[in-house]
Write a protein that holds these residues in place. Structure first.
Motif, PDB file in Angstrom:
ATOM      1  N   ALA A 120     -33.811  36.322  31.235  1.00 42.69           N
ATOM      2  CA  ALA A 120     -32.388  35.821  30.838  1.00 42.69           C
ATOM      3  C   ALA A 120     -31.840  36.762  29.813  1.00 42.69           C
ATOM      4  O   ALA A 120     -32.776  37.750  29.335  1.00 42.69           O
ATOM      5  CB  ALA A 120     -32.333  34.400  30.625  1.00 42.69           C
ATOM      6  N   GLU A 121     -30.541  36.919  29.623  1.00 44.01           N
ATOM      7  CA  GLU A 121     -29.977  37.489  28.614  1.00 44.01           C
ATOM      8  C   GLU A 121     -30.332  36.734  27.096  1.00 44.01           C
ATOM      9  O   GLU A 121     -30.334  37.425  26.033  1.00 44.01           O
ATOM     10  CB  GLU A 121     -28.493  37.789  28.608  1.00 44.01           C
ATOM     11  N   ALA A 122     -30.226  35.651  27.237  1.00 43.51           N
ATOM     12  CA  ALA A 122     -30.443  34.900  25.916  1.00 43.51           C
ATOM     13  C   ALA A 122     -30.573  33.404  26.188  1.00 43.51           C
ATOM     14  O   ALA A 122     -30.998  32.907  27.327  1.00 43.51           O
ATOM     15  CB  ALA A 122     -29.176  34.864  25.307  1.00 43.51           C
ATOM     16  N   GLY A 123     -31.196  32.761  25.232  1.00 45.18           N
ATOM     17  CA  GLY A 123     -31.502  31.382  25.513  1.00 45.18           C
ATOM     18  C   GLY A 123     -31.811  30.729  23.868  1.00 45.18           C
ATOM     19  O   GLY A 123     -31.707  31.378  22.959  1.00 45.18           O
ATOM     20  N   PHE A 124     -31.970  29.470  24.062  1.00 47.20           N
ATOM     21  CA  PHE A 124     -32.298  28.826  22.807  1.00 47.20           C
ATOM     22  C   PHE A 124     -32.956  27.502  23.139  1.00 47.20           C
ATOM     23  O   PHE A 124     -33.113  26.996  24.273  1.00 47.20           O
ATOM     24  CB  PHE A 124     -31.338  28.397  21.763  1.00 47.20           C
ATOM     25  N   ILE A 125     -33.647  26.634  22.004  1.00 43.84           N
ATOM     26  CA  ILE A 125     -34.244  25.471  22.135  1.00 43.84           C
ATOM     27  C   ILE A 125     -33.478  24.154  21.743  1.00 43.84           C
ATOM     28  O   ILE A 125     -32.732  24.234  20.773  1.00 43.84           O
ATOM     29  CB  ILE A 125     -35.591  25.330  21.148  1.00 43.84           C
ATOM     30  N   THR A 126     -33.702  23.350  22.827  1.00 42.91           N
ATOM     31  CA  THR A 126     -32.766  22.040  22.353  1.00 42.91           C
ATOM     32  C   THR A 126     -33.798  20.812  22.377  1.00 42.91           C
ATOM     33  O   THR A 126     -35.097  21.062  22.229  1.00 42.91           O
ATOM     34  CB  THR A 126     -31.782  21.783  23.921  1.00 42.91           C
ATOM     35  N   ALA A 127     -33.040  19.812  22.196  1.00 42.54           N
ATOM     36  CA  ALA A 127     -34.150  18.658  22.003  1.00 42.54           C
ATOM     37  C   ALA A 127     -34.800  18.133  23.155  1.00 42.54           C
ATOM     38  O   ALA A 127     -35.693  17.629  22.959  1.00 42.54           O
ATOM     39  CB  ALA A 127     -33.249  17.264  21.252  1.00 42.54           C
ATOM     40  N   SER A 128     -34.307  18.535  24.231  1.00 43.09           N
ATOM     41  CA  SER A 128     -34.467  17.950  25.555  1.00 43.09           C
ATOM     42  C   SER A 128     -33.773  18.742  26.678  1.00 43.09           C
ATOM     43  O   SER A 128     -32.607  19.366  26.307  1.00 43.09           O
ATOM     44  CB  SER A 128     -34.377  16.440  25.741  1.00 43.09           C
ATOM     45  N   LEU A 149     -33.097  31.933  37.970  1.00 38.83           N
ATOM     46  CA  LEU A 149     -32.066  32.980  37.618  1.00 38.83           C
ATOM     47  C   LEU A 149     -32.158  34.259  38.579  1.00 38.83           C
ATOM     48  O   LEU A 149     -30.853  34.651  38.710  1.00 38.83           O
ATOM     49  CB  LEU A 149     -32.610  33.647  36.292  1.00 38.83           C
ATOM     50  N   ARG A 150     -33.312  34.433  39.141  1.00 42.77           N
ATOM     51  CA  ARG A 150     -33.428  35.652  40.185  1.00 42.77           C
ATOM     52  C   ARG A 150     -32.595  35.086  41.325  1.00 42.77           C
ATOM     53  O   ARG A 150     -31.923  36.193  41.939  1.00 42.77           O
ATOM     54  CB  ARG A 150     -34.886  35.923  40.496  1.00 42.77           C
ATOM     55  N   GLU A 151     -32.548  33.870  41.660  1.00 40.79           N
ATOM     56  CA  GLU A 151     -31.707  33.458  42.861  1.00 40.79           C
ATOM     57  C   GLU A 151     -30.236  33.402  42.526  1.00 40.79           C
ATOM     58  O   GLU A 151     -29.463  32.754  43.494  1.00 40.79           O
ATOM     59  CB  GLU A 151     -32.350  32.263  43.251  1.00 40.79           C
ATOM     60  N   GLY A 152     -29.846  33.510  41.384  1.00 39.69           N
ATOM     61  CA  GLY A 152     -28.496  33.609  41.012  1.00 39.69           C
ATOM     62  C   GLY A 152     -27.909  32.590  40.136  1.00 39.69           C
ATOM     63  O   GLY A 152     -26.722  32.813  39.642  1.00 39.69           O
ATOM     64  N   ALA A 153     -28.864  31.700  39.364  1.00 37.18           N
ATOM     65  CA  ALA A 153     -28.298  30.925  38.384  1.00 37.18           C
ATOM     66  C   ALA A 153     -27.806  31.630  37.056  1.00 37.18           C
ATOM     67  O   ALA A 153     -28.395  32.638  36.816  1.00 37.18           O
ATOM     68  CB  ALA A 153     -29.507  29.934  38.031  1.00 37.18           C
ATOM     69  N   ASP A 154     -26.682  31.100  36.586  1.00 36.95           N
ATOM     70  CA  ASP A 154     -26.201  31.624  35.282  1.00 36.95           C
ATOM     71  C   ASP A 154     -26.951  31.152  34.136  1.00 36.95           C
ATOM     72  O   ASP A 154     -27.064  31.751  33.144  1.00 36.95           O
ATOM     73  CB  ASP A 154     -24.703  31.406  35.204  1.00 36.95           C
ATOM     74  N   ILE A 155     -27.145  29.767  34.341  1.00 37.24           N
ATOM     75  CA  ILE A 155     -28.145  28.928  33.312  1.00 37.24           C
ATOM     76  C   ILE A 155     -29.170  28.630  34.014  1.00 37.24           C
ATOM     77  O   ILE A 155     -28.922  27.770  35.065  1.00 37.24           O
ATOM     78  CB  ILE A 155     -27.324  28.061  32.465  1.00 37.24           C
ATOM     79  N   VAL A 156     -30.571  28.421  33.197  1.00 34.69           N
ATOM     80  CA  VAL A 156     -31.583  27.358  33.650  1.00 34.69           C
ATOM     81  C   VAL A 156     -32.119  26.612  32.719  1.00 34.69           C
ATOM     82  O   VAL A 156     -32.097  27.101  31.546  1.00 34.69           O
ATOM     83  CB  VAL A 156     -32.425  28.188  34.545  1.00 34.69           C
ATOM     84  N   PRO A 173     -44.026  20.393  22.249  1.00 36.78           N
ATOM     85  CA  PRO A 173     -43.315  19.418  21.809  1.00 36.78           C
ATOM     86  C   PRO A 173     -42.011  18.879  22.788  1.00 36.78           C
ATOM     87  O   PRO A 173     -41.631  19.459  23.372  1.00 36.78           O
ATOM     88  CB  PRO A 173     -42.943  19.634  20.713  1.00 36.78           C
ATOM     89  N   THR A 174     -41.551  17.441  22.550  1.00 36.71           N
ATOM     90  CA  THR A 174     -40.190  17.229  23.168  1.00 36.71           C
ATOM     91  C   THR A 174     -39.131  18.200  22.909  1.00 36.71           C
ATOM     92  O   THR A 174     -38.896  18.228  21.714  1.00 36.71           O
ATOM     93  CB  THR A 174     -40.149  15.642  22.576  1.00 36.71           C
ATOM     94  N   SER A 175     -38.748  18.689  23.937  1.00 37.83           N
ATOM     95  CA  SER A 175     -37.915  19.883  23.677  1.00 37.83           C
ATOM     96  C   SER A 175     -37.229  20.265  24.860  1.00 37.83           C
ATOM     97  O   SER A 175     -37.834  19.786  26.027  1.00 37.83           O
ATOM     98  CB  SER A 175     -38.422  20.996  23.082  1.00 37.83           C
ATOM     99  N   GLY A 176     -36.179  20.992  24.857  1.00 35.67           N
ATOM    100  CA  GLY A 176     -35.558  21.785  26.014  1.00 35.67           C
ATOM    101  C   GLY A 176     -35.558  23.300  25.808  1.00 35.67           C
ATOM    102  O   GLY A 176     -35.444  23.803  24.746  1.00 35.67           O
ATOM    103  N   ILE A 177     -35.456  23.898  27.005  1.00 31.60           N
ATOM    104  CA  ILE A 177     -35.277  25.529  26.936  1.00 31.60           C
ATOM    105  C   ILE A 177     -34.040  25.829  27.823  1.00 31.60           C
ATOM    106  O   ILE A 177     -33.924  25.580  29.053  1.00 31.60           O
ATOM    107  CB  ILE A 177     -36.500  26.057  27.437  1.00 31.60           C
ATOM    108  N   VAL A 178     -33.038  26.568  27.077  1.00 30.90           N
ATOM    109  CA  VAL A 178     -32.019  26.930  27.787  1.00 30.90           C
ATOM    110  C   VAL A 178     -32.186  28.384  28.114  1.00 30.90           C
ATOM    111  O   VAL A 178     -32.432  29.085  26.950  1.00 30.90           O
ATOM    112  CB  VAL A 178     -30.755  26.497  27.455  1.00 30.90           C
ATOM    113  N   ALA A 179     -31.701  28.995  29.186  1.00 28.04           N
ATOM    114  CA  ALA A 179     -31.697  30.498  29.424  1.00 28.04           C
ATOM    115  C   ALA A 179     -30.713  31.042  30.313  1.00 28.04           C
ATOM    116  O   ALA A 179     -30.561  30.226  31.094  1.00 28.04           O
ATOM    117  CB  ALA A 179     -33.253  30.910  29.808  1.00 28.04           C
ATOM    118  N   GLY A 180     -30.416  31.957  29.907  1.00 29.51           N
ATOM    119  CA  GLY A 180     -29.336  32.489  30.940  1.00 29.51           C
ATOM    120  C   GLY A 180     -28.278  33.490  30.238  1.00 29.51           C
ATOM    121  O   GLY A 180     -28.830  33.991  29.502  1.00 29.51           O
ATOM    122  N   LYS A 181     -27.083  33.562  30.786  1.00 29.77           N
ATOM    123  CA  LYS A 181     -26.005  34.492  30.459  1.00 29.77           C
ATOM    124  C   LYS A 181     -25.553  34.351  29.105  1.00 29.77           C
ATOM    125  O   LYS A 181     -25.359  33.276  28.398  1.00 29.77           O
ATOM    126  CB  LYS A 181     -24.736  34.514  31.284  1.00 29.77           C
TER     127      LYS A 181
END
Ligand SMILES: *Cc1c(COP(=O)(O)O)cnc(C)c1O
Length: 399
Positions: A65-73, A201-208, A219-227
């Motif tokens: 991905a171009e960028a991303g960050f960590i979320t709570a879930s 992302l390869r199949e076309g998603a803008d955010i995963v 740990p309890t968290s989420g990962i966002v990746a994308g445009k």
């Protein structure tokens, strides 16, 4: 035994988890790398946006991905990304969410994807004030449903990859993205439980979106990746509705470490260990009366198998749901994957076992089956009654 020590201190029931990565059981076994990373950061101060910028680099490298960050879930990630699609980079709009007066506020989801992961997908979308528009019917959503549902109010489309969703009659992701992109609509993929960090992302998603506490063992968290633009707009929600979804420095560091450890994990060795466990269970259970054992591949192509145990009540003198309940109710609680119990089977998932626990699982199942066979009368509850019991039990907490 490891599961009894903690249980004694807090007066808890020791649990062996053969259900999978379940929030209600504490998700997954956190890998040592993540534990060390959390311990290291906890006493320190950091500039959180620098830490998240570092996370962005790691996420970008691993996902493409171009960028991303960590979320709570993952659940909060869905809300943040959708909110970002509503506000873009308007800081006042960020503070105003949820905002009834928005003219562009529709998020499209295939009806067969409107599932619950413990809470409804739809609610994570609606929390932002967006309107969740269901397209197609549960078991059939065609390209024309998507094409004709996109209008000037559409801000995004959400696509869920999960064993929870209807497994047929849905639009394949690549076509879904093609149709949405042709009309300028970004596609957000909820892949919380999926192993493959690049495929969507390869199949076309803008955010995963992935969960840090599922297969990754973070740990309890989420990962966002994308445009980058969409990631930035989602990130800005920390100044708004995502304040209540705050992720701590320890979870960010733990999730980064878990991502890095995932890259170096010996996946072949893990698979081999799991295969041996499945074989042990299959051999140990296959000749029991009224029991049929088979191995089943993961429904969304994650590289793992589970042991499927079908219970025939006339010979086993118990049912899949009664056996599951009996295993869970023991002084050592064995929790199986029983969301399909009404169909007469449940699964054993080998992914979250500590060394040797597979033997205890086998022993407990045989014990309960023998008890059912030798009891005065069959241990059979009506499924309807079990369902109502579970619903009523939910309302009793904290008693
Ligand atoms: C588990 C799961 C979620 C929720 O993930 P959290 O990180 O626990 O909030 C969302 N979507 C799907 C498909 C899931 O499997």
């Amino acid at each position: 035994m490891r599961e009894t020590e903690l249980a004694r201190d807090f007066n808890l029931t020791p649990v062996i988890n053969v259900a999978g990565t379940m929030t209600y059981l504490g998700a997954s076994i956190v890998v040592p790398e993540a534990i060390a990373a959390m311990q290291r950061i906890l006493p320190e101060f950091v500039k959180m946006e620098e830490l998240q910028r570092y996370a962005s680099g790691v996420i970008a490298q691993l996902t493409g991905a171009e960028a991303g960050f960590i979320t709570a879930s993952s659940a909060s990630a869905i809300s943040m990304v959708v909110a970002g699609c509503l506000t873009k980079d308007n800081l006042l709009a960020v503070e105003k969410l949820p905002d009834d007066s928005l003219t562009r506020n529709e998020v499209l989801v295939q009806a067969g994807h409107l599932v619950s992961y413990g809470a409804p997908v739809e609610q994570a979308i609606r929390l932002t004030g967006a309107k969740c528009v269901s397209i197609g019917q549960a078991t059939q959503c065609a390209p024309y449903h998507l094409e004709n549902s996109i209008n000037e109010r559409t801000v995004a489309a959400v696509y869920v990859v999960s064993h929870h969703v209807v497994d047929h009659g849905q639009i394949p992701l690549s076509l879904f993205c093609q149709i949405a992109h042709a009309r300028g609509v970004p596609v957000i993929v909820d892949a919380a439980s999926e192993y493959d960090l690049q495929r969507f992302l390869r199949e076309g998603a803008d955010i995963v979106i992935y969960s840090g506490h599922k297969f990754l063992g973070g740990p309890t968290s989420g990962i966002v990746a994308g445009k980058k633009s969409l990631i930035r707009h989602a990130w800005l929600q920390n100044r708004g509705i995502a304040r209540g979804m705050k992720v701590g420095k320890e979870s960010i560091c733990g999730a980064i470490a878990a991502l890095q450890a995932w890259q170096t994990r010996d996946h072949h060795a893990v698979r081999e260990r799991e295969t041996n466990i499945l074989r042990l269970w299959a051999e140990g259970l296959q000749d029991l009366p009224g029991i049929h054992v088979s191995l089943e591949a993961d429904p969304t192509d994650n590289p793992l198998e589970r042991c499927k145990i079908t219970v025939y009540p006339d010979r086993a003198r118990t049912t899949a749901w009664d056996l599951s309940q009996a295993l869970s109710a023991g002084t050592l609680s064995v929790i199986v994957r029983d969301h399909m119990a009404e169909k007469g089977y449940f699964y054993l998932d080998p992914c979250n076992l500590h060394h040797g626990q597979e033997v205890t699982v086998l022993k407990r199942i045989i014990e309960e089956l023998n008890a059912a066979l030798s009891g005065d009368k069959p241990a059979i509850t009506r499924f309807e009654d079990r369902l109502m019991q579970r619903q009523q039990a939910a309302l009793l907490w904290p008693d």
